[in-house]
Every structure is written in structure tokens, then in C-alpha cells.
Design a protein around this motif. Structure first.
Motif, PDB file in Angstrom:
ATOM      1  N   UNK A  86      -2.096  12.207 -33.783  1.00 51.37           N
ATOM      2  CA  UNK A  86      -1.006  11.935 -32.862  1.00 51.37           C
ATOM      3  C   UNK A  86      -0.029  10.942 -33.469  1.00 51.37           C
ATOM      4  N   UNK A  87      -0.479   9.732 -33.683  1.00 49.48           N
ATOM      5  CA  UNK A  87       0.393   8.706 -34.220  1.00 49.48           C
ATOM      6  C   UNK A  87      -0.427   7.506 -34.640  1.00 49.48           C
ATOM      7  N   UNK A  88       0.191   6.657 -35.423  1.00 49.50           N
ATOM      8  CA  UNK A  88      -0.397   5.354 -35.724  1.00 49.50           C
ATOM      9  C   UNK A  88       0.401   4.334 -34.924  1.00 49.50           C
ATOM     10  N   UNK A  89      -0.274   3.379 -34.288  1.00 51.10           N
ATOM     11  CA  UNK A  89       0.389   2.352 -33.477  1.00 51.10           C
ATOM     12  C   UNK A  89       0.283   1.022 -34.213  1.00 51.10           C
ATOM     13  N   UNK A  90       1.407   0.320 -34.294  1.00 52.61           N
ATOM     14  CA  UNK A  90       1.453  -0.968 -34.971  1.00 52.61           C
ATOM     15  C   UNK A  90       1.907  -2.043 -33.999  1.00 52.61           C
ATOM     16  N   UNK A  91       1.258  -3.209 -34.071  1.00 52.78           N
ATOM     17  CA  UNK A  91       1.694  -4.371 -33.314  1.00 52.78           C
ATOM     18  C   UNK A  91       2.830  -5.039 -34.072  1.00 52.78           C
ATOM     19  N   UNK A  92       3.901  -5.362 -33.368  1.00 52.22           N
ATOM     20  CA  UNK A  92       5.041  -6.056 -33.968  1.00 52.22           C
ATOM     21  C   UNK A  92       5.324  -7.318 -33.163  1.00 52.22           C
ATOM     22  N   UNK A  93       5.963  -8.288 -33.788  1.00 49.04           N
ATOM     23  CA  UNK A  93       6.277  -9.543 -33.118  1.00 49.04           C
ATOM     24  C   UNK A  93       7.429  -9.388 -32.130  1.00 49.04           C
ATOM     25  N   UNK A  94       8.458  -8.611 -32.524  1.00 49.52           N
ATOM     26  CA  UNK A  94       9.642  -8.430 -31.688  1.00 49.52           C
ATOM     27  C   UNK A  94      10.090  -6.983 -31.840  1.00 49.52           C
ATOM     28  N   UNK A  95       9.860  -6.177 -30.825  1.00 52.69           N
ATOM     29  CA  UNK A  95      10.116  -4.748 -30.912  1.00 52.69           C
ATOM     30  C   UNK A  95      11.600  -4.442 -31.117  1.00 52.69           C
ATOM     31  N   UNK A 137       4.633  -4.477 -28.738  1.00 51.03           N
ATOM     32  CA  UNK A 137       4.858  -5.930 -28.758  1.00 51.03           C
ATOM     33  C   UNK A 137       4.049  -6.532 -27.634  1.00 51.03           C
ATOM     34  N   UNK A 138       3.102  -7.402 -27.986  1.00 52.07           N
ATOM     35  CA  UNK A 138       2.308  -8.084 -26.959  1.00 52.07           C
ATOM     36  C   UNK A 138       3.182  -9.141 -26.308  1.00 52.07           C
ATOM     37  N   UNK A 139       3.183  -9.153 -24.983  1.00 53.20           N
ATOM     38  CA  UNK A 139       3.934 -10.150 -24.237  1.00 53.20           C
ATOM     39  C   UNK A 139       3.009 -11.320 -23.909  1.00 53.20           C
ATOM     40  N   UNK A 140       3.544 -12.414 -23.483  1.00 55.21           N
ATOM     41  CA  UNK A 140       2.765 -13.635 -23.278  1.00 55.21           C
ATOM     42  C   UNK A 140       1.767 -13.607 -22.168  1.00 55.21           C
TER      43      UNK A 140
END
Length: 142
Positions: A86-95, A137-140
């Protein structure tokens, strides 16, 4: 998990794109010969690979460009609900900043950037050669 593998036509374009996403080139090599074909079931093969590593060093992305045998099928434009990869998901600091940088390299937003509760901002993009890639992007407030 050791790594996720993606087959591409242009190794250079893929390296540039994933470097802009924050991954680092760990190494490059040519994998060839009968032994490699025994692993993949392709027989005698010749493949250029580039191993990319995430900033935390815990995950790797193996980019492969097959020289022989020739590519048999192309699933890069499959929709999100297609069976299989399907896809690879990456965490980013600021989308938003990440998208701005990736647009310059030809990335296209698939749907839209959405916020899931107070936890994540998420989107899918088509990256180099139409590869489906997720950004989170993880939110606080997790």
C-alpha cells in the motif's frame, strides 16, 4: 523489521527525494549473481541498491533498480485500496514544511492534509515515479 524495499527506475531521483524527507544514505551496492536470484526467485539478476536509514537509525528503506531481469509489472499508480503493498508511512516534524520541500521534487498530494483528533496531521502523497507515501506529524496532545 530490517527494512522495506521499493523498486524504482531512477535510483538518483529516489535518493534525492528520501534524503529531502530526512533519511540518510547508508550505502550503495550492486547485488548480482545466481546466489541473489536464489533468494528472490528471479534467477540470475543484477540490481543496484541504495540503503536509506531514518534519522533515529531504527528503520531502513532499500531502494532497488533492477538491471536484469527486466521489470515485469508496475504497481506504482495503484489506488490506496489496492491489494498488496500500500504505502510506507513516515513521521515528520512539520508536515506543511515537508510538503513544501517535496513539491519542489515533484510530489503530489493524493487527497488532502487532515487532522485526526488532537493526535496527528496526516496525508498521502505520490512521490518519485508515483510511489505512494504517507506522512504523519505527531501533535502535542497524544
Amino acid at each position: 523489521m530490517d527494512n522495506v524495499g521499493i523498486v524504482v527506475e531512477s535510483l538518483e531521483d529516489a535518493i534525492t527525494f528520501f534524503t529531502e524527507m530526512g533519511l540518510k544514505l547508508e550505502g550503495r551496492a550492486t547485488i548480482e549473481g545466481e546466489w541473489a536470484g536464489r533468494v528472490t526467485g528471479l534467477g540470475d539478476q543484477r540490481v543496484e541498491i541504495a540503503m536509506m536509514v531514518t534519522p533515529d537509525g531504527h528503520s531502513r528503506l532499500e531502494l532497488s533498480r533492477f538491471l536484469t531481469p527486466p521489470i515485469e509489472s508496475d504497481q506504482r499508480t495503484a489506488p490506496v485500496n489496492a491489494l498488496g503493498y500500500l504505502r510506507a508511512m513516515f513521521t515528520v516534524q512539520n508536515i506543511d514544511n515537508t510538503l513544501e520541500r517535496l513539491y519542489k521534487l515533484g510530489a503530489e498530494l493524493v487527497g488532502e492534509v487532515v487532522q485526526y483528533q488532537d493526535s496527528y496531521k496526516l496525508c498521502y502523497i505520490r512521490g518519485p515515479e508515483g510511489l505512494l507515501i504517507g506522512l504523519a506529524e505527531e501533535l502535542g496532545n497524544i
